[in-house]
Design a protein around this motif. Structure first.
Motif, PDB file in Angstrom:
ATOM      1  N   MET A 186     -18.968  38.640  47.897  1.00  0.00           N
ATOM      2  CA  MET A 186     -20.291  38.046  48.195  1.00  0.00           C
ATOM      3  C   MET A 186     -21.295  39.010  48.878  1.00  0.00           C
ATOM      4  SD  MET A 186     -20.760  34.388  50.455  1.00  0.00           S
ATOM      5  CE  MET A 186     -21.590  34.788  52.050  1.00  0.00           C
ATOM      6  N   ALA A 187     -22.407  39.032  48.207  1.00  0.00           N
ATOM      7  CA  ALA A 187     -23.407  39.712  48.571  1.00  0.00           C
ATOM      8  C   ALA A 187     -24.268  39.521  49.560  1.00  0.00           C
ATOM      9  CB  ALA A 187     -24.521  40.050  47.339  1.00  0.00           C
ATOM     10  N   ARG A 188     -24.501  40.128  50.651  1.00  0.00           N
ATOM     11  CA  ARG A 188     -25.370  39.944  51.758  1.00  0.00           C
ATOM     12  C   ARG A 188     -26.781  40.016  51.569  1.00  0.00           C
ATOM     13  NH1 ARG A 188     -22.666  39.062  56.558  1.00  0.00           N
ATOM     14  NH2 ARG A 188     -20.725  40.259  56.860  1.00  0.00           N
ATOM     15  N   LYS A 189     -27.836  39.126  51.899  1.00  0.00           N
ATOM     16  CA  LYS A 189     -28.884  39.163  51.656  1.00  0.00           C
ATOM     17  C   LYS A 189     -29.716  40.168  52.784  1.00  0.00           C
ATOM     18  CE  LYS A 189     -29.296  34.142  50.756  1.00  0.00           C
ATOM     19  NZ  LYS A 189     -29.720  32.710  51.134  1.00  0.00           N
ATOM     20  N   LYS A 190     -30.961  40.701  52.016  1.00  0.00           N
ATOM     21  CA  LYS A 190     -31.564  41.692  53.068  1.00  0.00           C
ATOM     22  C   LYS A 190     -32.001  40.830  54.489  1.00  0.00           C
ATOM     23  CE  LYS A 190     -33.642  44.290  49.651  1.00  0.00           C
ATOM     24  NZ  LYS A 190     -34.513  45.148  48.944  1.00  0.00           N
ATOM     25  N   SER A 191     -32.187  39.818  54.641  1.00  0.00           N
ATOM     26  CA  SER A 191     -32.754  38.946  55.651  1.00  0.00           C
ATOM     27  C   SER A 191     -31.349  39.053  56.632  1.00  0.00           C
ATOM     28  CB  SER A 191     -33.243  37.477  55.575  1.00  0.00           C
ATOM     29  OG  SER A 191     -32.216  36.816  54.727  1.00  0.00           O
ATOM     30  N   ASP A 192     -30.234  38.913  56.020  1.00  0.00           N
ATOM     31  CA  ASP A 192     -29.089  38.947  56.786  1.00  0.00           C
ATOM     32  C   ASP A 192     -28.766  40.188  57.543  1.00  0.00           C
ATOM     33  OD1 ASP A 192     -28.405  36.116  56.215  1.00  0.00           O
ATOM     34  OD2 ASP A 192     -27.032  36.716  54.796  1.00  0.00           O
ATOM     35  N   LEU A 193     -29.061  41.283  56.817  1.00  0.00           N
ATOM     36  CA  LEU A 193     -28.845  42.433  57.276  1.00  0.00           C
ATOM     37  C   LEU A 193     -29.939  42.921  58.433  1.00  0.00           C
ATOM     38  CD1 LEU A 193     -27.410  45.124  56.745  1.00  0.00           C
ATOM     39  CD2 LEU A 193     -29.011  45.824  55.148  1.00  0.00           C
ATOM     40  N   ALA A 194     -31.277  42.404  58.007  1.00  0.00           N
ATOM     41  CA  ALA A 194     -32.228  42.604  59.256  1.00  0.00           C
ATOM     42  C   ALA A 194     -31.669  41.845  60.702  1.00  0.00           C
ATOM     43  CB  ALA A 194     -33.441  41.956  58.732  1.00  0.00           C
ATOM     44  N   ALA A 195     -31.104  40.661  60.181  1.00  0.00           N
ATOM     45  CA  ALA A 195     -30.747  39.821  61.510  1.00  0.00           C
ATOM     46  C   ALA A 195     -29.562  40.703  61.874  1.00  0.00           C
ATOM     47  CB  ALA A 195     -30.203  38.393  60.830  1.00  0.00           C
ATOM     48  N   MET A 196     -28.646  41.173  61.315  1.00  0.00           N
ATOM     49  CA  MET A 196     -27.583  41.894  61.947  1.00  0.00           C
ATOM     50  C   MET A 196     -28.240  43.022  62.726  1.00  0.00           C
ATOM     51  SD  MET A 196     -24.294  41.595  59.382  1.00  0.00           S
ATOM     52  CE  MET A 196     -24.818  42.720  58.544  1.00  0.00           C
ATOM     53  N   LYS A 197     -29.066  43.862  62.321  1.00  0.00           N
ATOM     54  CA  LYS A 197     -29.718  44.954  63.041  1.00  0.00           C
ATOM     55  C   LYS A 197     -30.276  44.725  64.152  1.00  0.00           C
ATOM     56  CE  LYS A 197     -30.050  48.048  58.859  1.00  0.00           C
ATOM     57  NZ  LYS A 197     -31.293  48.849  57.892  1.00  0.00           N
ATOM     58  N   SER A 198     -31.006  43.471  63.979  1.00  0.00           N
ATOM     59  CA  SER A 198     -31.750  43.208  65.203  1.00  0.00           C
ATOM     60  C   SER A 198     -30.894  42.652  66.382  1.00  0.00           C
ATOM     61  CB  SER A 198     -32.423  41.810  64.836  1.00  0.00           C
ATOM     62  OG  SER A 198     -33.274  41.274  66.146  1.00  0.00           O
ATOM     63  N   ARG A 199     -29.745  41.947  66.224  1.00  0.00           N
ATOM     64  CA  ARG A 199     -28.562  41.452  66.796  1.00  0.00           C
ATOM     65  C   ARG A 199     -27.944  42.781  67.653  1.00  0.00           C
ATOM     66  NH1 ARG A 199     -27.525  37.232  63.468  1.00  0.00           N
ATOM     67  NH2 ARG A 199     -25.940  38.257  62.388  1.00  0.00           N
TER      68      ARG A 199
END
Length: 103
Positions: A1-14
């Motif tokens: 399952m590919a991650r969305k860019k928004s998920d990646l940004a949220a992970m970086k923020s966390r």
């Protein structure tokens, strides 16, 4: 399952916030000075309480009646259930005591 860019940004923020909490490089930044504390103002307090009170959405008389009847029905059902469980358990305990006393 590919991650969305928004998920990646949220992970970086966390991850960045976790680094600050854990004492990472961003934690060395100086803290903002606290704002001077204002004295308590009773008139302002009551105005704010009134403003918050106006935001409350109260239930209608019909909704209150329906909810009250439902609660009454559930209390009656629960009381009948526990009465039945009590009867069964007391019968079982009496049978065990009769066996223990041999008669």
């Amino acid at each position: 399952m590919a991650r969305k860019k928004s998920d990646l940004a949220a992970m970086k923020s966390r991850a960045a916030r976790s680094a600050v909490v854990a004492g990472g490089p961003a934690a060395a930044a100086p803290a903002k000075p606290a704002a001077p504390k204002k004295p308590f103002n009773p008139a302002r307090f009551f105005r704010e309480v009134q403003a918050e009170g106006r935001k409350i959405s109260w239930t209608t008389r019909r909704e209150t009646w329906i909810t009250s009847v439902f609660v009454l029905i559930m209390v009656l059902v629960a009381s009948m259930f526990f009465f039945g469980v009590d009867l069964v358990l007391s019968w079982a305990i009496n049978q065990l005591l009769k066996l223990a006393t041999a008669g």
